[in-house]
Scaffold this active site. Structure first.
Site, PDB file in Angstrom:
ATOM      1  N   HIS A  89       8.079   0.479  -2.948  1.00  0.00           N
ATOM      2  CA  HIS A  89       9.323   1.044  -2.415  1.00  0.00           C
ATOM      3  C   HIS A  89       9.024   1.889  -1.182  1.00  0.00           C
ATOM      4  O   HIS A  89       7.877   2.266  -0.940  1.00  0.00           O
ATOM      5  CB  HIS A  89      10.054   1.875  -3.472  1.00  0.00           C
ATOM      6  CG  HIS A  89       9.271   3.079  -3.951  1.00  0.00           C
ATOM      7  ND1 HIS A  89       9.067   4.193  -3.172  1.00  0.00           N
ATOM      8  CD2 HIS A  89       8.647   3.326  -5.122  1.00  0.00           C
ATOM      9  CE1 HIS A  89       8.365   5.074  -3.835  1.00  0.00           C
ATOM     10  NE2 HIS A  89       8.081   4.571  -5.022  1.00  0.00           N
ATOM     11  N   SER A 124       4.327   2.613  -6.851  1.00  0.00           N
ATOM     12  CA  SER A 124       4.333   3.485  -5.688  1.00  0.00           C
ATOM     13  C   SER A 124       2.924   3.630  -5.098  1.00  0.00           C
ATOM     14  O   SER A 124       2.318   2.643  -4.699  1.00  0.00           O
ATOM     15  CB  SER A 124       4.935   4.841  -6.097  1.00  0.00           C
ATOM     16  OG  SER A 124       5.200   5.646  -4.987  1.00  0.00           O
TER      17      SER A 124
END
Length: 226
Positions: free
Chosen positions: A138, A115
């Site tokens: 993501h 992330s």
């Protein structure tokens, strides 16, 4: 008197390692002083994480990064990463701070850099990942909730653009490719995104090389000119 001063320096060093995961590396034969910075667990930012969660606190790192820039005796920075991500705004601010330090910087992903950990890894001048290390890309989201209004979607898109823009300007991967990997639907069963392991991250251009602590330090000495 000298022994007492040496003991105090050792105690200060031990406290920094214990409290902040940081140390000064200056026992090498090259007479080079490096600052070791570790980013471990969840990036804790504007809100406190639960007490049972391992965190790297944003407000602890900021003054340390400023001190590194201001200290003429420190010649290079080694950043070790094993993070699941965390506060997006604070993680990106830390990445910008690391990138703006005017000294050679090498990062090493030793476990995960997921992330917001991805821009933190790419913020260094040269990035390594261990063979089993992973990077997870993501879309930006908040607690897995569905975006219910166009304005909210717009806001998240702007944050996402800031992240992809930073990564593409500090690595060899394009903004368009980053967005493709973010929206990948085939890798994870109930989620979007792409998981890259070791050499995959190099192939995509997010990091420069597969290697460990020895290779990372050798590269940093080389960049310093030691």
């Amino acid at each position: 008197m000298g022994d007492k001063k040496s003991e105090n320096n050792t105690n200060t060093q031990d406290e920094k390692i214990s409290e902040y995961g940081q140390a000064v590396l200056d026992k090498n034969k090259k007479d080079v002083k490096l600052h070791l910075l570790t980013i471990i667990g969840e990036i804790e930012g504007h809100e406190n994480s639960p007490g049972n969660v391992k965190t790297t606190k944003y407000e602890h790192l900021l003054p340390q990064l400023a001190a590194i820039e201001d200290d003429d005796s420190i010649q290079g920075v080694l950043v070790l990463l094993n993070t699941v991500g965390g506060d997006v705004s604070c993680g990106l601010a830390l990445a910008e701070m690391i990138a703006s330090i005017d000294k050679p910087k090498v990062s090493l992903v030793i476990g995960d850099s997921h992330s917001i950990g991805v821009p933190l890894a790419t913020a260094a001048d040269y990035a390594f990942i261990v063979p089993s290390g992973t990077m997870l890309i993501h879309p930006v989201r908040m607690s897995g909730m569905v975006i219910g209004a166009p304005q909210t979607y717009d806001y998240f898109q702007r944050i996402q653009d800031r992240i992809t823009g930073f990564i593409s300007s500090h690595s060899r991967v394009s903004k368009e490719r980053m967005e493709q990997m973010m929206m990948e639907t085939e890798q994870m069963t109930k989620d979007l995104g792409t998981l890259l392991v070791g050499q995959d991250a190099v192939r995509e251009g997010l990091v420069d090389e597969v290697g460990g602590i020895s290779q990372a330090m050798k590269k940093l000495y080389e960049m310093i000119g030691a």
